[in-house]
Design an enzyme around this catalytic site. Structure first.
Site, PDB file in Angstrom:
ATOM      1  CB  SER A 123     -62.444  37.654 -21.983  1.00  0.00           C
ATOM      2  OG  SER A 123     -61.565  38.560 -22.613  1.00  0.00           O
ATOM      3  CD  GLU A 143     -68.586  33.907 -19.502  1.00  0.00           C
ATOM      4  OE1 GLU A 143     -69.600  34.608 -19.412  1.00  0.00           O
ATOM      5  OE2 GLU A 143     -67.571  34.274 -20.143  1.00  0.00           O
TER       6      GLU A 143
END
Length: 291
Positions: free
Chosen positions: A119, A152
């Site tokens: 992340s 993402e």
């Protein structure tokens, strides 16, 4: 290239969720972890979560049975090597992730694509520890994976177009939406989200508001479904701290300095829901603020 088999490294909250969505989408999944108990818990969690989808009419019983049959578990990292795609979903520590990729290298097929569910950590830096930086990408799912729509996609400096196109197509087949992010610390979502959470912790640290008042203010005043401290507990305070450290180190800006209270909670082992205590105490019937 076409992806048929997927290896998932790490059977925690994120890894089990990733295995869940890939199995339901028709991919063969090999899930590995260093803990046998962790693998047992992961399969139980996947079974429970797909059953919830069955009860809501989103998945049929036959689809559930087929998905569960597609998931294999193993304690041997080498067993995921033959997969077409490997997704690393281990703890948010760069040294751990680097060691995983280095240990995988002797067992990979030439065409295997490597990805990380990190992340916040540099994709280019992780890719540099492998023999295929052109076939390496960031592949960041949101938590909880079966529910959240966004993924993402992050290119490293060497990621080639074929790898990018392949992963974009995988996201489409999962029924999710891809967002393209550049390889900067914390990418898009956490670049925006984590400083907000960190500021909420500062607001608590400075005595501006209590846990309850801070969370209620954001839920009722900004229409957030969860308050920032409740969300931090859900994500894991250790993960929040790790991401803030990546932002602080990578961007060299004091506005990303982790709140000392966040550090103190992590040092105490109060990491949120997964340890039953964080900004809330989850050991009773209902969560109770700890401050």
């Amino acid at each position: 290239m076409e992806i048929r088999s997927v290896g998932v490294v790490g059977a925690g909250q994120m890894g089990s969720g990733i295995a869940h969505v890939f199995a339901l989408a028709g991919y063969d999944v090999v899930l590995t972890d260093i803990s046998a108990d962790g693998l047992v818990r992961a399969i139980a969690t996947i079974d429970k979560n797909i059953e919830r989808q069955v009860s809501r009419g989103k998945v049929s019983s036959d689809e559930k049975a087929a998905a569960m049959a597609r998931i294999q578990t193993t304690l041997k990292l080498a067993d995921v090597g033959p997969c077409d795609l490997i997704i690393e979903a281990a703890t948010e520590r760069e040294t751990v992730k680097q060691a995983i990729f280095e240990d995988l290298l002797p067992h990979l097929k030439p065409h295997t694509i490597l990805t990380s569910n990190t992340s916040s950590i540099s994709i280019t830096r992780l890719a540099s520890r492998t023999d295929r930086p052109e076939k390496f990408m960031g592949f960041h799912f949101m938590n909880p994976v079966p529910v959240m729509q966004l993924v993402e996609l992050i290119r490293g400096i060497a990621t080639d177009q074929e790898t990018w196109d392949t992963m974009h197509e995988v996201v489409r087949k999962l029924g999710k939406t891809a967002a393209s992010a550049e390889d900067f610390p914390a990418f898009i979502v956490n670049r925006i989200l984590m400083p907000m959470i960190n500021e909420a912790v500062y607001t608590l640290y400075e005595g501006v508001g209590s846990v309850k008042s801070i969370d209620e203010s954001l839920k009722l005043g900004a229409n957030h479904p969860m308050g920032p401290l409740e969300l931090a507990d859900f994500i894991g305070l250790d993960t929040c701290l790790a991401i803030m450290n990546v932002l602080h180190d990578g961007l060299a800006d004091t506005k990303y300095r982790p709140c000392p209270l966040l550090t103190k909670y992590v040092e105490a082992g109060w990491l949120g829901r997964k340890t039953q205590r964080g900004f809330y105490d989850y050991r009773g019937e209902t969560p109770v603020p700890t401050r």
